[in-house]
Enzyme design. Structure first.
Site, PDB file in Angstrom:
ATOM      1  N   ASP A 136       0.834  -1.070  -0.082  1.00  0.00           N
ATOM      2  CA  ASP A 136       0.106   0.001   0.009  1.00  0.00           C
ATOM      3  C   ASP A 136       0.829   1.331   0.033  1.00  0.00           C
ATOM      4  O   ASP A 136       2.201   1.318   0.578  1.00  0.00           O
ATOM      5  CB  ASP A 136      -0.828   0.115   1.220  1.00  0.00           C
ATOM      6  CG  ASP A 136      -2.082   0.885   1.111  1.00  0.00           C
ATOM      7  OD1 ASP A 136      -1.893   2.010   0.754  1.00  0.00           O
ATOM      8  OD2 ASP A 136      -3.193   0.420   1.261  1.00  0.00           O
ATOM      9  N   LEU A 170      -0.188   4.118   0.996  1.00  0.00           N
ATOM     10  CA  LEU A 170      -0.724   5.050   2.021  1.00  0.00           C
ATOM     11  C   LEU A 170      -1.248   6.398   1.449  1.00  0.00           C
ATOM     12  O   LEU A 170      -1.373   7.260   2.158  1.00  0.00           O
ATOM     13  CB  LEU A 170       0.491   5.438   3.250  1.00  0.00           C
ATOM     14  CG  LEU A 170       0.952   4.563   3.749  1.00  0.00           C
ATOM     15  CD1 LEU A 170       1.978   4.930   4.802  1.00  0.00           C
ATOM     16  CD2 LEU A 170       0.074   3.579   4.793  1.00  0.00           C
ATOM     17  N   SER A 171      -1.729   6.376   0.101  1.00  0.00           N
ATOM     18  CA  SER A 171      -2.110   7.493  -0.542  1.00  0.00           C
ATOM     19  C   SER A 171      -3.705   7.694   0.204  1.00  0.00           C
ATOM     20  O   SER A 171      -3.932   8.945   0.044  1.00  0.00           O
ATOM     21  CB  SER A 171      -2.196   7.531  -1.885  1.00  0.00           C
ATOM     22  OG  SER A 171      -3.001   6.159  -2.399  1.00  0.00           O
ATOM     23  N   ASN A 172      -4.458   6.845   0.713  1.00  0.00           N
ATOM     24  CA  ASN A 172      -5.768   6.874   1.328  1.00  0.00           C
ATOM     25  C   ASN A 172      -5.685   6.119   2.453  1.00  0.00           C
ATOM     26  O   ASN A 172      -6.914   5.750   2.737  1.00  0.00           O
ATOM     27  CB  ASN A 172      -6.944   6.474   0.212  1.00  0.00           C
ATOM     28  CG  ASN A 172      -8.268   7.167   0.669  1.00  0.00           C
ATOM     29  OD1 ASN A 172      -8.088   8.206   1.444  1.00  0.00           O
ATOM     30  ND2 ASN A 172      -9.008   6.562   0.471  1.00  0.00           N
ATOM     31  N   LYS A 226     -11.050   5.874  -5.501  1.00  0.00           N
ATOM     32  CA  LYS A 226     -12.649   5.269  -5.637  1.00  0.00           C
ATOM     33  C   LYS A 226     -13.535   6.493  -5.629  1.00  0.00           C
ATOM     34  O   LYS A 226     -14.740   6.457  -5.315  1.00  0.00           O
ATOM     35  CB  LYS A 226     -12.586   4.470  -4.667  1.00  0.00           C
ATOM     36  CG  LYS A 226     -12.489   5.141  -3.199  1.00  0.00           C
ATOM     37  CD  LYS A 226     -12.912   4.192  -1.993  1.00  0.00           C
ATOM     38  CE  LYS A 226     -12.803   4.771  -0.596  1.00  0.00           C
ATOM     39  NZ  LYS A 226     -13.186   4.233   0.406  1.00  0.00           N
ATOM     40  N   SER A 270     -16.970  -2.995  -9.239  1.00  0.00           N
ATOM     41  CA  SER A 270     -18.001  -2.118  -8.592  1.00  0.00           C
ATOM     42  C   SER A 270     -19.343  -2.451  -9.480  1.00  0.00           C
ATOM     43  O   SER A 270     -19.332  -2.372 -10.572  1.00  0.00           O
ATOM     44  CB  SER A 270     -17.728  -0.625  -8.829  1.00  0.00           C
ATOM     45  OG  SER A 270     -18.584   0.175  -8.188  1.00  0.00           O
ATOM     46  N   THR A 282     -21.118  -0.132 -10.061  1.00  0.00           N
ATOM     47  CA  THR A 282     -21.278   1.359 -11.031  1.00  0.00           C
ATOM     48  C   THR A 282     -21.023   0.826 -12.430  1.00  0.00           C
ATOM     49  O   THR A 282     -21.655   1.533 -13.316  1.00  0.00           O
ATOM     50  CB  THR A 282     -19.762   2.162 -10.722  1.00  0.00           C
ATOM     51  OG1 THR A 282     -19.923   2.313  -9.203  1.00  0.00           O
ATOM     52  CG2 THR A 282     -19.791   3.416 -11.359  1.00  0.00           C
ATOM     53  N   TYR A 320     -14.322   7.201 -12.889  1.00  0.00           N
ATOM     54  CA  TYR A 320     -14.080   6.015 -11.882  1.00  0.00           C
ATOM     55  C   TYR A 320     -14.749   4.920 -12.486  1.00  0.00           C
ATOM     56  O   TYR A 320     -14.141   3.630 -12.509  1.00  0.00           O
ATOM     57  CB  TYR A 320     -14.629   6.422 -10.577  1.00  0.00           C
ATOM     58  CG  TYR A 320     -14.548   5.384  -9.790  1.00  0.00           C
ATOM     59  CD1 TYR A 320     -13.446   4.568  -9.107  1.00  0.00           C
ATOM     60  CD2 TYR A 320     -15.833   4.536  -9.530  1.00  0.00           C
ATOM     61  CE1 TYR A 320     -13.343   3.605  -8.342  1.00  0.00           C
ATOM     62  CE2 TYR A 320     -16.064   3.454  -8.397  1.00  0.00           C
ATOM     63  CZ  TYR A 320     -14.671   3.093  -7.996  1.00  0.00           C
ATOM     64  OH  TYR A 320     -15.034   2.064  -7.131  1.00  0.00           O
ATOM     65  N   LYS A 323     -13.049   1.068 -13.866  1.00  0.00           N
ATOM     66  CA  LYS A 323     -13.415  -0.439 -13.443  1.00  0.00           C
ATOM     67  C   LYS A 323     -13.902  -1.214 -14.597  1.00  0.00           C
ATOM     68  O   LYS A 323     -13.506  -2.300 -14.850  1.00  0.00           O
ATOM     69  CB  LYS A 323     -14.692  -0.390 -12.493  1.00  0.00           C
ATOM     70  CG  LYS A 323     -14.159   0.390 -11.299  1.00  0.00           C
ATOM     71  CD  LYS A 323     -13.237  -0.608 -10.260  1.00  0.00           C
ATOM     72  CE  LYS A 323     -12.652   0.173  -9.108  1.00  0.00           C
ATOM     73  NZ  LYS A 323     -11.485  -0.492  -8.927  1.00  0.00           N
ATOM     74  N   ARG A 371     -30.309   1.541  -2.596  1.00  0.00           N
ATOM     75  CA  ARG A 371     -28.943   0.845  -2.701  1.00  0.00           C
ATOM     76  C   ARG A 371     -28.879  -0.393  -1.802  1.00  0.00           C
ATOM     77  O   ARG A 371     -29.598  -0.547  -0.891  1.00  0.00           O
ATOM     78  CB  ARG A 371     -27.844   1.769  -2.016  1.00  0.00           C
ATOM     79  CG  ARG A 371     -27.359   3.171  -2.735  1.00  0.00           C
ATOM     80  CD  ARG A 371     -27.240   2.989  -4.033  1.00  0.00           C
ATOM     81  NE  ARG A 371     -26.826   4.306  -4.863  1.00  0.00           N
ATOM     82  CZ  ARG A 371     -27.901   4.869  -5.538  1.00  0.00           C
ATOM     83  NH1 ARG A 371     -29.085   4.312  -5.656  1.00  0.00           N
ATOM     84  NH2 ARG A 371     -27.713   6.075  -6.233  1.00  0.00           N
ATOM     85  N   GLY A 380     -25.542  12.271 -11.586  1.00  0.00           N
ATOM     86  CA  GLY A 380     -24.678  10.972 -11.705  1.00  0.00           C
ATOM     87  C   GLY A 380     -25.424   9.960 -11.129  1.00  0.00           C
ATOM     88  O   GLY A 380     -25.209   8.740 -11.404  1.00  0.00           O
TER      89      GLY A 380
END
Ligand code: NAD
Ligand code: UDP
Length: 332
Positions: A31, A33-35, A84, A124, A126, A148, A152, A230, A291
């Site tokens: 990882d 660590l960006s998020n 994401k 996802s 999506t 995004y 995917k 959802r 969206g």
């Protein structure tokens, strides 16, 4: 032999690490660590009583990933690493195409070179676009409304083409619905940076008083109460879905919806959170968010049939565990 979990310090990755270790797998995390925060590694080691090898690398860095595959032997890869945030992807599309596509290509390439055949990819719901519900895996995908979602759909096609060319690859494309909740211990959970975009982390921050009120995005959808519907799934159920996908891995490309199959509206969600946690959530209805679709929920029969997996936890568990995590971890 270990399982490489990219993005393993993030929300879904960290819970999946716990589920894998519980089932006896050895895990290595990569990882950048960006998020996420390095403290999640300590929390994971406390929860599992294991020392977990961690590599702070960027998965699009081919040299770094190659070195990792020299140091460790893997029997499979679960690839969570990626960006994401839907809205951010509209404003910064190249950032999303670069990270999400290149990380997948880099990893798949090295897996191919090293003979690692099991590859599980975080896709996802999506990708279904605004198809008719329930979404099932055989549906032809419609264009999504944001970069995004396109990343995917593109990664799914890239991995599908790879399998076409190398029939012994074992690829699972897992289409997640709406993961929420936290590990029941409260040791790990969802901790987004800045103001949350998603419903549950927004509500838990309203509950702590950090945010004043929830905005409900539209009550004029063609749904029973007019608010968006959802398929919320407990993140531990989702995590266990990955273990099931690994255990039932087979040659070819296999797509599975991971959801509960049950739709919940925003107003039903608020009511459940308030009842379970005995907290009032002030809200006001505002116009629709660009969206958003009216309905998204899964046909979950394929995962049940082929992976012998179904979600076990309900919305009450999700609300309880998310609030427990927020209470234990929020700083004012
Ligand atoms: P997250 O942001 O919490 O976790 C992703 C992790 O990947 C973070 O720890 C981040 O630091 C890391 N990362 C990102 N780019 C990286 C790179 N190039 N190299 C190394 N590490 C990198 O997100 P999440 O909610 O755990 O989602 C995991 C995956 O599931 C993502 O691919 C996401 O698109 C997908 N997904 C998430 C949801 C959702 O609602 N959370 C729904 C459907 C699909
Ligand atoms: N939503 C809302 N207010 C918020 C965040 C979300 O009303 O502050 C609604 C949103 O319109 C959707 C549902 O809650 O109907 C779930 O949204 P989320 O962003 O969590 O997931 P996604 O849009 O990816 O399904």
């Amino acid at each position: 032999m270990s399982i490489l979990v990219t993005g393993g310090l993030g929300f879904i990755g960290s819970h999946t690490v716990v589920a894998l270790i519980k089932e006896g797998y050895k895990v290595v995390i990569a990882d950048n660590l960006s998020n996420s925060k390095i403290e999640v590694l300590n929390a994971l080691e406390n929860l599992t009583n294991e020392t977990i090898p961690f590599y702070q690398i960027d998965v699009i860095d081919e040299d770094a990933v190659s070195r990792l595959f020299e140091n460790q032997k893997f029997s499979g890869v679960i690839h969570f690493a990626g960006y994401k945030a839907v809205g951010e992807s509209v404003n910064e599309p190249l950032k999303y195409y670069r990270n999400n596509l290149l990380s997948t290509i880099t990893l798949a390439n090295i897996c191919q070179k090293k003979g690692v055949k099991k590859f599980i990819f975080s896709s996802s719901a999506t990708v279904y676009g605004s198809n008719r519900v329930p979404f099932d895996e055989t549906m032809q995908l419609l264009p999504t409304t944001n970069p995004y979602g396109e990343t995917k759909a593109m990664c799914e096609r890239i991995l599908g083409d790879l399998v076409q060319a190398n029939g012994d690859f074992e690829v699972a494309l897992l289409r997640y619905f709406n993961p929420i909740g936290a590990h029941p211990s409260g040791g790990i959970g969802e901790a987004p940076n800045g103001i949350p975009n998603n419903l549950m982390p927004f509500i838990t921050q309203v509950a702590t008083g950090k945010l004043k009120e929830l905005q409900v995005f539209g009550d004029d959808y063609p749904t029973p109460d007019g608010t968006g519907v959802r398929d919320y799934i407990h993140v531990m159920d989702l995590a266990e879905g990955h273990v099931a996908a690994l255990e039932n891995s087979k040659p070819g490309v296999h797509i599975y919806n991971l959801g509960t199959g049950k739709g919940t509206s925003v107003l039903e969600f608020i009511e459940t959170f308030e009842r379970v946690n005995k907290i009032k959530i002030p809200y006001k209805v505002v116009p629709r968010r660009v969206g958003d679709v009216a309905y998204s929920y899964a046909d979950v029969s394929k995962a049940k049939r082929e992976l012998n997996w179904t979600a076990k936890r309900n919305l009450e568990h999700m609300c309880r565990d998310a609030w427990n995590f927020e209470k234990l971890n929020s700083k004012d």
